[in-house]
Enzyme design. Sequence first.
Site, PDB file in Angstrom:
ATOM      1  N   ALA A  12       4.491  -7.852   3.524  1.00  0.00           N
ATOM      2  CA  ALA A  12       3.139  -7.643   4.067  1.00  0.00           C
ATOM      3  C   ALA A  12       3.123  -6.745   5.309  1.00  0.00           C
ATOM      4  O   ALA A  12       2.141  -6.716   6.032  1.00  0.00           O
ATOM      5  CB  ALA A  12       2.487  -8.987   4.372  1.00  0.00           C
ATOM      6  N   TYR A 151      11.643  -0.565 -13.090  1.00  0.00           N
ATOM      7  CA  TYR A 151      10.407  -1.040 -12.441  1.00  0.00           C
ATOM      8  C   TYR A 151       9.488  -1.688 -13.478  1.00  0.00           C
ATOM      9  O   TYR A 151       9.015  -2.813 -13.287  1.00  0.00           O
ATOM     10  CB  TYR A 151       9.715   0.154 -11.775  1.00  0.00           C
ATOM     11  CG  TYR A 151       8.448  -0.196 -11.045  1.00  0.00           C
ATOM     12  CD1 TYR A 151       8.479  -0.720  -9.761  1.00  0.00           C
ATOM     13  CD2 TYR A 151       7.197   0.034 -11.634  1.00  0.00           C
ATOM     14  CE1 TYR A 151       7.306  -1.028  -9.079  1.00  0.00           C
ATOM     15  CE2 TYR A 151       6.024  -0.275 -10.958  1.00  0.00           C
ATOM     16  CZ  TYR A 151       6.081  -0.799  -9.682  1.00  0.00           C
ATOM     17  OH  TYR A 151       4.914  -1.100  -9.014  1.00  0.00           O
TER      18      TYR A 151
HETATM   19  P1  NAD Z   1       4.872  -0.369  -0.126  1.00  0.00           P
HETATM   20  O1  NAD Z   1       6.147   0.300  -0.375  1.00  0.00           O
HETATM   21  O2  NAD Z   1       3.988   0.144   0.946  1.00  0.00           O
HETATM   22  O3  NAD Z   1       5.044  -1.935   0.097  1.00  0.00           O
HETATM   23  C1  NAD Z   1       6.099  -2.668  -0.418  1.00  0.00           C
HETATM   24  C2  NAD Z   1       6.407  -3.752   0.582  1.00  0.00           C
HETATM   25  O4  NAD Z   1       7.477  -4.575   0.097  1.00  0.00           O
HETATM   26  C3  NAD Z   1       6.863  -3.162   1.921  1.00  0.00           C
HETATM   27  O5  NAD Z   1       6.227  -3.844   2.975  1.00  0.00           O
HETATM   28  C4  NAD Z   1       8.371  -3.447   1.916  1.00  0.00           C
HETATM   29  O6  NAD Z   1       8.902  -3.577   3.213  1.00  0.00           O
HETATM   30  C5  NAD Z   1       8.406  -4.758   1.155  1.00  0.00           C
HETATM   31  N1  NAD Z   1       9.725  -5.081   0.649  1.00  0.00           N
HETATM   32  C6  NAD Z   1      10.543  -4.306  -0.088  1.00  0.00           C
HETATM   33  N2  NAD Z   1      11.698  -4.945  -0.333  1.00  0.00           N
HETATM   34  C7  NAD Z   1      11.600  -6.164   0.259  1.00  0.00           C
HETATM   35  C8  NAD Z   1      12.445  -7.291   0.350  1.00  0.00           C
HETATM   36  N3  NAD Z   1      13.638  -7.274  -0.213  1.00  0.00           N
HETATM   37  N4  NAD Z   1      12.017  -8.377   1.050  1.00  0.00           N
HETATM   38  C9  NAD Z   1      10.806  -8.391   1.638  1.00  0.00           C
HETATM   39  N5  NAD Z   1       9.943  -7.346   1.571  1.00  0.00           N
HETATM   40  C10 NAD Z   1      10.335  -6.254   0.895  1.00  0.00           C
HETATM   41  O7  NAD Z   1       4.088  -0.300  -1.521  1.00  0.00           O
HETATM   42  P2  NAD Z   1       2.784  -1.059  -2.058  1.00  0.00           P
HETATM   43  O8  NAD Z   1       2.116  -0.114  -2.945  1.00  0.00           O
HETATM   44  O9  NAD Z   1       2.038  -1.685  -0.955  1.00  0.00           O
HETATM   45  O10 NAD Z   1       3.478  -2.170  -2.980  1.00  0.00           O
HETATM   46  C11 NAD Z   1       3.132  -3.542  -2.953  1.00  0.00           C
HETATM   47  C12 NAD Z   1       3.316  -4.106  -4.350  1.00  0.00           C
HETATM   48  O11 NAD Z   1       2.359  -3.494  -5.231  1.00  0.00           O
HETATM   49  C13 NAD Z   1       4.687  -3.824  -4.956  1.00  0.00           C
HETATM   50  O12 NAD Z   1       5.145  -4.943  -5.653  1.00  0.00           O
HETATM   51  C14 NAD Z   1       4.393  -2.688  -5.919  1.00  0.00           C
HETATM   52  O13 NAD Z   1       5.318  -2.659  -6.983  1.00  0.00           O
HETATM   53  C15 NAD Z   1       3.005  -3.059  -6.386  1.00  0.00           C
HETATM   54  N6  NAD Z   1       2.288  -1.947  -6.996  1.00  0.00           N
HETATM   55  C16 NAD Z   1       1.957  -0.838  -6.258  1.00  0.00           C
HETATM   56  C17 NAD Z   1       1.293   0.211  -6.882  1.00  0.00           C
HETATM   57  C18 NAD Z   1       0.890   1.448  -6.141  1.00  0.00           C
HETATM   58  O14 NAD Z   1       0.496   2.444  -6.787  1.00  0.00           O
HETATM   59  N7  NAD Z   1       0.933   1.489  -4.839  1.00  0.00           N
HETATM   60  C19 NAD Z   1       0.971   0.142  -8.249  1.00  0.00           C
HETATM   61  C20 NAD Z   1       1.330  -1.014  -8.951  1.00  0.00           C
HETATM   62  C21 NAD Z   1       1.985  -2.052  -8.312  1.00  0.00           C
END
Ligand code: NAD
Length: 244
Positions: A12, A151
């Site tokens: 978060a 993924y």
């Molecule tokens: P982001 O990269 O900004 O956020 C990902 C978060 O996960 C970051 O805060 C990161 O520090 C944290 N993280 C990664 N590895 C970790 C670990 N081992 N322990 C704790 N925290 C960890 O990207 P986002 O888009 O905000 O992604 C959030 C979720 O949404 C993810 O699961 C991503 O797969 C999913 N998602 C995103 C998209 C998109 O287009 N942005 C689309 C589909 C799904």
Amino acid sequence: MLDGKNALVTGASRGIGRAIAVKFAQHGTFVGVNYFKSHEKAKETMEDVRRYSDGILLQGDVGKLDEAKRIVEKFVDVAGGIDILVNNAGIYHRTSFLEMDEEIWNKTMETNLKSCYNMCIHAIPHMKEGGRIIFISSQLAFKGSPHGAAYAASKAGMLGLMKSLALELGERKITVNAVAPGTIETDIISNYTEEMKRRRAEEVPLKRLGEPEDVANACLFLASRMADYITGETIVVSGGLYMK
Ligand code: NAD
């Protein structure tokens, strides 16, 4: 909508996780803000949370069983239990399947899928009737992803776990659901050029990329009493891109 509840949100410090944490705080929730490496960013999330409610920072790698245990225990010590768990932390490695080494496969599975086991196995014993578990999956769980096989597989795996838990936890009146975002403007798509983003937005029936808040709104609904009779479901938040 969530007055007096508490929620633990993984990953978060930024992006979608931050938007969920702040949205929940706006609706009266005490929020556990998990982060892995970015302490400064996590502090910013907490500042936003504290404009509306209160919360706690929880450092730790959710991909590791012992760290997930520590995160949950620290949260429960302060909050007294868990009302809402959001499994949001995730990573994306873009590489063709034949060029993907085992390390990338394993890291993706550990961070995106094993983390959900790690968090759920420790959190569920602390959840009471009315509890909520929300998984942040992806539309790619259904569509597959060229250059993103690990993924897509991890995100599809999350949905299998989500449905299984929905079946097991129904009698305890705990609902378990997923949100599957399309393309959302966060750091995870930082490899996109402006031109790529423009072209992707053009593909989306609603003609724009998603905002983190679009995903947070779906999470708020699933976490609220309005979704009392919904479990084992996935809400796709993609502006219609999922249909293409
Ligand atoms: P982001 O990269 O900004 O956020 C990902 C978060 O996960 C970051 O805060 C990161 O520090 C944290 N993280 C990664 N590895 C970790 C670990 N081992 N322990 C704790 N925290 C960890 O990207 P986002 O888009 O905000 O992604 C959030 C979720 O949404 C993810 O699961 C991503 O797969 C999913 N998602 C995103 C998209 C998109 O287009 N942005 C689309 C589909 C799904």
